[in-house]
Design an enzyme around this catalytic site. Structure first.
Site, PDB file in Angstrom:
ATOM      1  N   TYR A 115       0.864  -1.165   0.000  1.00  0.00           N
ATOM      2  CA  TYR A 115       0.000   0.000   0.000  1.00  0.00           C
ATOM      3  C   TYR A 115       0.911   1.228   0.000  1.00  0.00           C
ATOM      4  O   TYR A 115       1.367   1.690   1.038  1.00  0.00           O
ATOM      5  CB  TYR A 115      -0.926  -0.016   1.212  1.00  0.00           C
ATOM      6  CG  TYR A 115      -1.860   1.166   1.296  1.00  0.00           C
ATOM      7  CD1 TYR A 115      -2.514   1.643   0.160  1.00  0.00           C
ATOM      8  CD2 TYR A 115      -2.100   1.805   2.507  1.00  0.00           C
ATOM      9  CE1 TYR A 115      -3.367   2.730   0.234  1.00  0.00           C
ATOM     10  CE2 TYR A 115      -2.958   2.884   2.591  1.00  0.00           C
ATOM     11  CZ  TYR A 115      -3.587   3.344   1.457  1.00  0.00           C
ATOM     12  OH  TYR A 115      -4.434   4.428   1.528  1.00  0.00           O
ATOM     13  N   ASP A 158      -1.870  -1.362  -4.233  1.00  0.00           N
ATOM     14  CA  ASP A 158      -2.320  -0.011  -4.540  1.00  0.00           C
ATOM     15  C   ASP A 158      -1.086   0.884  -4.566  1.00  0.00           C
ATOM     16  O   ASP A 158      -0.514   1.190  -3.520  1.00  0.00           O
ATOM     17  CB  ASP A 158      -3.322   0.433  -3.470  1.00  0.00           C
ATOM     18  CG  ASP A 158      -3.801   1.857  -3.645  1.00  0.00           C
ATOM     19  OD1 ASP A 158      -3.345   2.545  -4.579  1.00  0.00           O
ATOM     20  OD2 ASP A 158      -4.637   2.307  -2.829  1.00  0.00           O
ATOM     21  N   HIS A 258     -12.021   0.395  -4.539  1.00  0.00           N
ATOM     22  CA  HIS A 258     -11.127  -0.288  -5.477  1.00  0.00           C
ATOM     23  C   HIS A 258     -11.752  -1.608  -5.901  1.00  0.00           C
ATOM     24  O   HIS A 258     -12.645  -2.128  -5.229  1.00  0.00           O
ATOM     25  CB  HIS A 258      -9.781  -0.604  -4.821  1.00  0.00           C
ATOM     26  CG  HIS A 258      -8.975   0.584  -4.426  1.00  0.00           C
ATOM     27  ND1 HIS A 258      -7.804   0.951  -5.065  1.00  0.00           N
ATOM     28  CD2 HIS A 258      -9.147   1.486  -3.428  1.00  0.00           C
ATOM     29  CE1 HIS A 258      -7.297   2.022  -4.481  1.00  0.00           C
ATOM     30  NE2 HIS A 258      -8.087   2.367  -3.484  1.00  0.00           N
TER      31      HIS A 258
END
EC number: 3.1.11.2
Length: 278
Positions: A115, A158, A258
């Site tokens: 992340y 991500d 997402h």
């Protein structure tokens, strides 16, 4: 092996959607981001009932990463070498490390659930932190792909970067004004290729967003961003036989902002001993 990444945006809120999708799509390994909980708060029972074990790294109600797998999870790491920390208003080498990285080896494949820091704004210290974090990850990736060229290796998650203009459908994300599209961020993203990994999804799925803000009807208007990626080494890329972006998971009740990104791998083995899912 069917492997995927998904920023679930709070696993306790979306555990049913997550596990249902994994079972429905016959996913072997899922890298999750923004689980937003400590390990003892993670809804482990639902995953175990579906045949998965889970490695978890979460420190509080922010950030957090996890990996769920049908096969044993080995060699777990909760940070990569020289990963920087962050505490606003403070500088130095000993800042607290956030729960943004989790590495594991599964059936000989080394994977990371990542992340990447958001950056917040171009003049925020978090933006510098983001670039430093990416630089350290790139250096680690180069070292790994050089030391283990035959081992499949993937960075998944991500990335909070929009590599190309056509990956940006959000009118509020503007180069020179906001993060995610700045030249420095894009340069950092493309730098991973020289470190030995490349986007293994785009050759098979050239178009498609992976994130839509909850605000301003972004999803109905398809004003999204492509910011979730699977970057694989040559050994990983050579095994990829299919890829998909699961846009429909942005629909329905209480979705994440997402959607999952998935690849299929042919590792040349026999998966008949894979746990059955009932």
């Amino acid at each position: 092996m069917r492997i995927a990444t998904w920023n679930v945006n709070s696993i306790r809120t979306r555990v049913d959607r997550t596990v249902d999708w994994m079972v429905r799509e016959d996913v072997d390994v899922l890298a999750m981001q923004e689980i937003k909980c400590k390990p003892e708060q993670f809804p482990l029972d639902a995953f175990e009932a579906a045949g998965y074990e889970v490695a978890i790294h979460g420190l509080n109600q922010w950030n957090g990463v996890a990996i769920a797998s049908r096969s044993p999870i080995e060699d777990v790491a909760i940070e990569f070498p020289d990963m920087p920390g962050f505490l606003k208003g403070h500088e130095g080498p000993d800042l607290p490390k956030e729960a943004r990285a989790l590495g594991a080896t599964i059936d000989g494949v080394r994977v990371w659930s990542l992340y990447v820091p958001n950056g917040r704004s171009l003049d925020d210290p978090h933006y510098t932190y983001k670039l430093d974090w990416l630089a350290a990850l790139t250096a680690y990736t180069r070292a790994e792909t050089t030391a283990h060229p035959a081992r499949p290796f993937a960075l998944m998650g991500d990335f909070n970067i929009v590599p190309f203009d056509h990956d940006n459908g959000d009118p509020t994300v503007i180069e020179g004004v906001t993060t995610h599209v700045s030249p420095a961020e894009r340069e950092a993203f493309f730098g991973f290729e020289s470190a030995g990994v490349a986007d293994v999804v785009r050759p098979l799925v050239p178009e498609g967003f992976t994130y839509w803000d909850y605000k301003q009807l972004r999803f109905p208007r398809n004003e999204g961003l492509r910011i979730d990626f699977i970057l694989g080494s040559a050994a990983f890329a050579d095994a990829v036989t299919g890829a998909s972006i699961h846009r429909n998971e942005r629909k329905g009740t209480a979705p994440s902002d997402h959607v999952p990104v998935l690849v299929d791998l042919d590792l040349g083995g026999d998966d008949d001993d894979r746990p059955m899912i009932f």
